[in-house]
Design an enzyme around this catalytic site. Structure first.
Site, mmCIF file in Angstrom:
data_model
loop_
_atom_site.group_PDB
_atom_site.id
_atom_site.type_symbol
_atom_site.label_atom_id
_atom_site.label_comp_id
_atom_site.label_asym_id
_atom_site.label_seq_id
_atom_site.Cartn_x
_atom_site.Cartn_y
_atom_site.Cartn_z
ATOM 1 N N LYS A 140 63.976 28.894 134.781
ATOM 2 C CA LYS A 140 63.007 29.978 135.040
ATOM 3 C C LYS A 140 62.887 30.754 133.734
ATOM 4 O O LYS A 140 63.704 31.606 133.420
ATOM 5 C CB LYS A 140 63.533 30.863 136.165
ATOM 6 C CG LYS A 140 62.466 31.574 136.991
ATOM 7 C CD LYS A 140 61.548 32.488 136.209
ATOM 8 C CE LYS A 140 62.149 33.843 135.933
ATOM 9 N NZ LYS A 140 61.281 34.672 135.051
ATOM 10 N N GLU A 197 74.576 34.889 128.067
ATOM 11 C CA GLU A 197 74.305 35.209 126.663
ATOM 12 C C GLU A 197 73.490 36.491 126.657
ATOM 13 O O GLU A 197 72.309 36.473 127.027
ATOM 14 C CB GLU A 197 73.521 34.073 125.993
ATOM 15 C CG GLU A 197 74.279 32.777 125.870
ATOM 16 C CD GLU A 197 75.478 32.876 124.950
ATOM 17 O OE1 GLU A 197 75.526 33.777 124.100
ATOM 18 O OE2 GLU A 197 76.396 32.057 125.111
ATOM 19 N N CYS A 254 69.070 38.496 119.476
ATOM 20 C CA CYS A 254 70.324 39.027 120.030
ATOM 21 C C CYS A 254 71.311 39.331 118.910
ATOM 22 O O CYS A 254 72.116 40.239 119.014
ATOM 23 C CB CYS A 254 70.916 38.028 121.001
ATOM 24 S SG CYS A 254 71.065 36.386 120.329
ATOM 25 N N GLU A 263 71.162 48.603 122.291
ATOM 26 C CA GLU A 263 70.361 47.535 121.682
ATOM 27 C C GLU A 263 68.882 47.926 121.687
ATOM 28 O O GLU A 263 68.311 48.206 122.739
ATOM 29 C CB GLU A 263 70.552 46.232 122.460
ATOM 30 C CG GLU A 263 69.882 45.063 121.775
ATOM 31 C CD GLU A 263 69.951 43.785 122.588
ATOM 32 O OE1 GLU A 263 69.702 43.824 123.797
ATOM 33 O OE2 GLU A 263 70.249 42.738 121.984
HETATM 34 P P1 NAD Z 1 65.694 40.103 130.708
HETATM 35 O O1 NAD Z 1 67.088 40.394 131.063
HETATM 36 O O2 NAD Z 1 64.653 41.097 131.031
HETATM 37 O O3 NAD Z 1 65.219 38.733 131.401
HETATM 38 C C1 NAD Z 1 65.897 37.505 131.236
HETATM 39 C C2 NAD Z 1 65.468 36.552 132.340
HETATM 40 O O4 NAD Z 1 65.955 37.015 133.595
HETATM 41 C C3 NAD Z 1 63.947 36.438 132.494
HETATM 42 O O5 NAD Z 1 63.609 35.098 132.780
HETATM 43 C C4 NAD Z 1 63.668 37.315 133.695
HETATM 44 O O6 NAD Z 1 62.494 36.984 134.392
HETATM 45 C C5 NAD Z 1 64.897 37.041 134.541
HETATM 46 N N1 NAD Z 1 65.194 38.062 135.551
HETATM 47 C C6 NAD Z 1 64.873 39.375 135.529
HETATM 48 N N2 NAD Z 1 65.350 39.977 136.641
HETATM 49 C C7 NAD Z 1 65.977 39.038 137.372
HETATM 50 C C8 NAD Z 1 66.676 39.045 138.609
HETATM 51 N N3 NAD Z 1 66.823 40.150 139.340
HETATM 52 N N4 NAD Z 1 67.228 37.895 139.043
HETATM 53 C C9 NAD Z 1 67.103 36.773 138.317
HETATM 54 N N5 NAD Z 1 66.447 36.701 137.142
HETATM 55 C C10 NAD Z 1 65.885 37.818 136.684
HETATM 56 O O7 NAD Z 1 65.744 39.775 129.154
HETATM 57 P P2 NAD Z 1 64.544 39.679 128.112
HETATM 58 O O8 NAD Z 1 63.956 41.048 127.938
HETATM 59 O O9 NAD Z 1 63.649 38.553 128.501
HETATM 60 O O10 NAD Z 1 65.307 39.263 126.776
HETATM 61 C C11 NAD Z 1 65.798 40.168 125.834
HETATM 62 C C12 NAD Z 1 67.298 40.251 125.944
HETATM 63 O O11 NAD Z 1 67.865 38.968 125.778
HETATM 64 C C13 NAD Z 1 67.936 41.114 124.864
HETATM 65 O O12 NAD Z 1 68.893 41.976 125.431
HETATM 66 C C14 NAD Z 1 68.632 40.113 123.964
HETATM 67 O O13 NAD Z 1 69.732 40.597 123.269
HETATM 68 C C15 NAD Z 1 68.992 39.043 124.916
HETATM 69 N N6 NAD Z 1 69.204 37.769 124.204
HETATM 70 C C16 NAD Z 1 70.466 37.257 124.091
HETATM 71 C C17 NAD Z 1 70.692 36.091 123.381
HETATM 72 C C18 NAD Z 1 72.070 35.507 123.233
HETATM 73 O O14 NAD Z 1 72.168 34.308 122.973
HETATM 74 N N7 NAD Z 1 73.145 36.269 123.366
HETATM 75 C C19 NAD Z 1 69.622 35.445 122.793
HETATM 76 C C20 NAD Z 1 68.353 35.999 122.907
HETATM 77 C C21 NAD Z 1 68.152 37.150 123.640
#
Ligand code: NAD
Length: 493
Positions: free
Chosen positions: A175, A250, A284, A385
């Protein structure tokens, strides 16, 4: 305008809701495609397909070597479609075309690496303490894997999660983020050409609350691998805990990039700049806290500010561009809010701080490369962040203080150290509470090196051999070879 459907069981399937949502090109600031609004019904159909693939489908009976061959072909087809896939990523997330080209090449390498690993997953035979029993272990796929991914590098995340999952023999439902789903749908359709059996890899799209949450709750999902914010990660972790599901997380970071007076300053400036302004800071691993030894702080700050002013902001499709737009409108708002918060806290903005305007800049989601000084590590700008092109500079006196400041955060994803003192590199590598340490470099990655976070930056590791263990269960098998049952073989547990 292109309209996509979910990819389930080897075919495109329209959403049960009969509804689609726009996906926006952040550079043009306009919709460029439609993606399905998935719901719990789509979630059930996708999980059922993945479960069938793992139980009665050809994938279940296939040798690991054969699985590896298919995965290798997925790597080949990725390279054959590199330009197209990279362009779709840029249209959806506004990252630089040059960067996305590199990312997609690496995606192919990840598929090749785990293709080779598929038939090297081995159990052990134990030298049993009692005669008459043969004991051995097998490593078995955990089951249907749910991959929830973030918007900043969708195909990279899909590969990081699904290549080791498939090498382990699992099937998966992906997803992607609702902000950048198109590339995952385009990519997954290519896996059919590679000979991947139907249902092994499924991609469904929509809002996290509408389809992500029901997928997490689904009884037939055995494991969840998540990339995203720590706030959503915690919600997913809690829901998974209720069913004792395994998770790999992650999450975010507030990574320190630490510069000592004995560093090669030219190199350190380049590392500081690419560490925060690469990808517009939407990484990230962004080196968002620049810790600089007080003896060189003033001089180094001037060098970094000059380099920040030289960053070319503009069209992500153009080769000369060094920084594109913020990927999403909410992210643009969030970064601008943090700039206000930093100023209100007493930090001093010495570069940028405003939306970027000028030739070649469109869509209303650009932010100038921004630098704050007079920052203390307890300020929100140093603790939370931002996920944007905002750097804070913090001074330190000596190695001990650098370590103390660096570790004084909820996060523990990565850190950079710039010094010509080799002993210090080793000492600090050990002392820093992070999953990845870079010495005299920043943002160097290898598919051989495990990647993940300590503390609130995550759980588990991606990449390297370690990643495949996340998707495996160990089974212990004991078989009697004695003519009579061995005596006293009952040890209560
Ligand atoms: P997000 O947490 O908003 O969403 C991540 C995913 O979770 C999306 O597909 C979203 O639709 C889904 N989601 C949202 N609510 C949900 C729920 N209740 N149940 C299940 N799934 C749900 O993150 P984002 O804004 O898309 O990404 C940015 C974040 O990702 C930043 O904090 C960044 O640091 C992190 N990130 C981490 C890494 C790593 O490898 N550590 C890499 C890239 C990004």
């Amino acid at each position: 305008m292109k309209t996509y459907s979910h990819w389930i069981d080897g075919a495109f399937q329209e959403p049960a809701s009969g509804q689609w949502m726009h996906t926006i090109d952040p550079y043009q600031g306009e919709p460029w495609a439609n993606i399905p609004c998935g719901n719990s019904e789509d979630a059930s159909i996708a999980v059922a397909a993945a479960k069938r693939a793992m139980t009665t489908g050809p994938w279940a009976g296939m040798s690991a070597t054969e699985r590896g061959k298919i995965m290798r072909r997925i790597g080949d087809i990725t390279l054959e479609n590199l330009d197209r896939l990279a362009e779709i990523e840029v249209r959806d997330n506004g990252k630089l075309l040059a960067e996305m080209n590199g990312v997609i090449k690496n995606v192919a390498e990840i598929w090749y690496y785990y293709a080779g690993l598929a038939d090297k997953i081995e159990g052990s035979v134990m030298p049993m303490e009692k005669a008459g029993v043969v004991g051995f272990t097998t490593r078995e796929p955990i089951g249907v894997v749910l991959a929830l991914t973030a918007w900043n590098a969708p195909l990279n995340f899909l590969a990081l999660k699904c290549a080791p999952a498939l090498a382990a023999g699992c099937s998966a439902v992906v997803k992607p983020s609702e902000f950048s789903s198109a590339s995952s749908l385009e990519f997954v359709a290519l896996t059919k050409q590679a000979g991947l059996p139907d249902g092994v890899l499924n991609v469904v799209t929509g809002l996290g609350k509408d389809i992500g949450a029901p997928l997490v709750e689904h009884r037939d999902v055995a494991m969840i691998t998540f990339t995203g914010s720590d706030i959503t990660g915690a919600k997913v972790y809690e829901a998974a805990a209720r069913q004792m599901k395994r998770v790999a997380m992650e999450l975010g970071g507030k990574s320190p990039n630490i510069v000592f007076e004995d560093a090669d300053l030219e190199q350190a400036v380049a590392g500081a700049i690419s560490g925060i302004f690469g990808g517009g800071g939407q990484m990230c691993t962004a080196g968002s806290r620049l810790l600089v030894q007080n003896s060189i702080k003033e001089k180094f700050t001037q060098l970094v500010v000059a380099a920040a002013h030289a960053v070319k902001v503009g069209n992500p499709m153009e080769a000369a561009t060094q920084m594109g737009p913020m990927s999403t409108a909410p992210q643009f708002q969030k970064v601008m809010e943090y700039i206000d918060i930093a100023s209100a806290e007493g930090a001093k903005c010495i570069a940028g701080g405003k939306p970027a305007v000028g030739p070649g800049i469109k869509g209303g989601q650009f932010i100038e490369p921004t630098i704050f000084t007079d920052v203390t590590n307890n300020m929100r700008i140093a603790q939370e962040e931002v996920f944007g092109p905002v750097l804070c500079i913090i001074g330190f006196e000596n190695e001990a203080e650098a370590i103390e400041i660096a570790n004084d955060t909820l996060y523990g994803l990565a850190a950079g150290i710039w010094t010509s003192n080799i002993g210090r590199l080793f000492r600090m590598s050990k002392a820093l509470q992070v999953g990845t340490v870079w010495g005299n470099t920043y943002r160097t990655y290898s598919y051989l090196m495990p990647f993940g976070g300590m503390k609130q930056s995550g759980v588990g590791r991606e990449l390297g051999i370690e990643a495949v263990n996340e998707f495996l269960e160990t089974k212990s098998i004991m078989i009697s070879i004695a003519d009579a049952q061995p005596q006293n073989n009952f040890v209560p547990r």
